[in-house]
Design a protein around this motif. Structure first.
Motif, mmCIF file in Angstrom:
data_model
loop_
_atom_site.group_PDB
_atom_site.id
_atom_site.type_symbol
_atom_site.label_atom_id
_atom_site.label_comp_id
_atom_site.label_asym_id
_atom_site.label_seq_id
_atom_site.Cartn_x
_atom_site.Cartn_y
_atom_site.Cartn_z
ATOM 1 N N UNK A 1 19.434 1.070 10.820
ATOM 2 C CA UNK A 1 18.130 1.742 10.873
ATOM 3 C C UNK A 1 17.030 0.696 10.937
ATOM 4 N N UNK A 2 16.554 0.417 12.135
ATOM 5 C CA UNK A 2 15.470 -0.550 12.359
ATOM 6 C C UNK A 2 14.162 0.193 12.603
ATOM 7 N N UNK A 3 13.062 -0.476 12.326
ATOM 8 C CA UNK A 3 11.771 0.095 12.718
ATOM 9 C C UNK A 3 11.326 -0.426 14.079
ATOM 10 N N UNK A 4 12.051 -1.382 14.616
ATOM 11 C CA UNK A 4 11.759 -1.925 15.936
ATOM 12 C C UNK A 4 10.991 -3.217 15.926
ATOM 13 N N UNK A 5 10.483 -3.616 14.770
ATOM 14 C CA UNK A 5 9.674 -4.835 14.672
ATOM 15 C C UNK A 5 10.444 -6.000 14.064
ATOM 16 N N UNK B 1 15.353 -4.090 18.937
ATOM 17 C CA UNK B 1 15.556 -5.306 18.153
ATOM 18 C C UNK B 1 16.641 -6.178 18.782
ATOM 19 N N UNK B 2 17.727 -5.550 19.234
ATOM 20 C CA UNK B 2 18.805 -6.302 19.879
ATOM 21 C C UNK B 2 18.288 -7.044 21.112
ATOM 22 N N UNK B 3 17.566 -6.345 21.975
ATOM 23 C CA UNK B 3 17.053 -6.968 23.201
ATOM 24 C C UNK B 3 16.113 -8.127 22.883
#
Length: 237
Positions: free
Chosen positions: A199-203, A167-169
């Motif tokens: 806690x991210x899911x990446x989306x 998510x950061x990138x």
């Protein structure tokens, strides 16, 4: 001066007059920029994303957009399709904000679909990013810092994983993640620790929209700074 026309869209009602309009249930985003806080302005209405014409577009309107999308102050106001021409609908023209509105939809404008523009006049904005990496090898690596309440602070590496780094990138416009770092790999700094147990899911589009303990809530030491190394894919517009 009201025309008395009242329309219904979903569960909300809007009042339009002959001089200005309002948009109900809209969202605003920036696209084709170098990160999530820059790009061509788009407004979502009736399930369709459309652009905004640059007639009357200035610092006040750009400030509202930056605030609405959760970015920092305006850095630059862009017009004449600086971030490329959009396609399809042009939703707004002659937008006139005071600069204090919470959303672009609350500003006066000609009315939905009322314009004499083409996409060569699409507006854009560059806002201050709310996430950055510092002390790294390049603009896409380093200790992760986030901006909250006008102050930069760090992220604790509790539960820091690939989904968070992804998510950061993405939010910084830096492509895919290459590696995560822990334990203040990119140096120790004092000051505010803003986020912990992210806690991210990446989306997610932004790290601030991921689950975490709450702004400034943590039990971390300064030697626990989270970091990231992304693939440097930023354009240099």
């Amino acid at each position: 001066m009201s025309s008395g026309w009242r329309g219904t869209m979903g569960t909300k009602k809007c009042l339009l007059d002959m001089y200005a309009g309002v948009i109900c249930q809209t969202r605003t985003r920036l696209v084709s920029g170098i990160n999530s806080c820059s790009g061509r302005v788009q407004v979502l209405y009736k399930g369709t994303w459309g652009t905004v014409c640059h007639d009357g577009w200035d610092l006040s309107e750009a400030a509202v957009v930056c605030r609405e999308i959760g970015c920092g102050d305006v850095i630059e106001v862009k017009s004449s399709a600086y971030f490329g021409e959009g396609s399809g609908q042009i939703w707004m023209d002659n937008v006139n904000c005071t600069g204090n509105e919470s959303a672009l939809s609350k500003c006066a404008h000609l009315g939905l679909e009322s314009n004499d523009c083409n996409h060569s006049e699409d507006v854009g904005v560059i806002c201050q990013p709310v996430i950055r990496t510092v002390e790294g090898f390049d603009a896409c690596s380093g200790r992760v810092e986030v901006l909250h309440n006008g102050k930069w602070g760090t992220v604790c590496d509790n539960n820091w994983d690939g989904s968070d780094g992804k998510v950061v990138c993405k939010e910084m416009g830096c492509g895919n993640i290459k590696a995560l770092t822990y334990g203040a790999y990119f140096g120790v700094t004092s000051g505010q620790i803003w986020m912990s147990n992210v806690s991210c899911n990446g989306e997610e589009a932004a790290l601030s929209t991921c689950a975490f303990e709450g702004w400034g809530t943590h039990n971390c030491l300064y030697a626990r700074h989270a970091g990231v190394i992304c693939r440097y894919l930023q354009n240099n517009r």
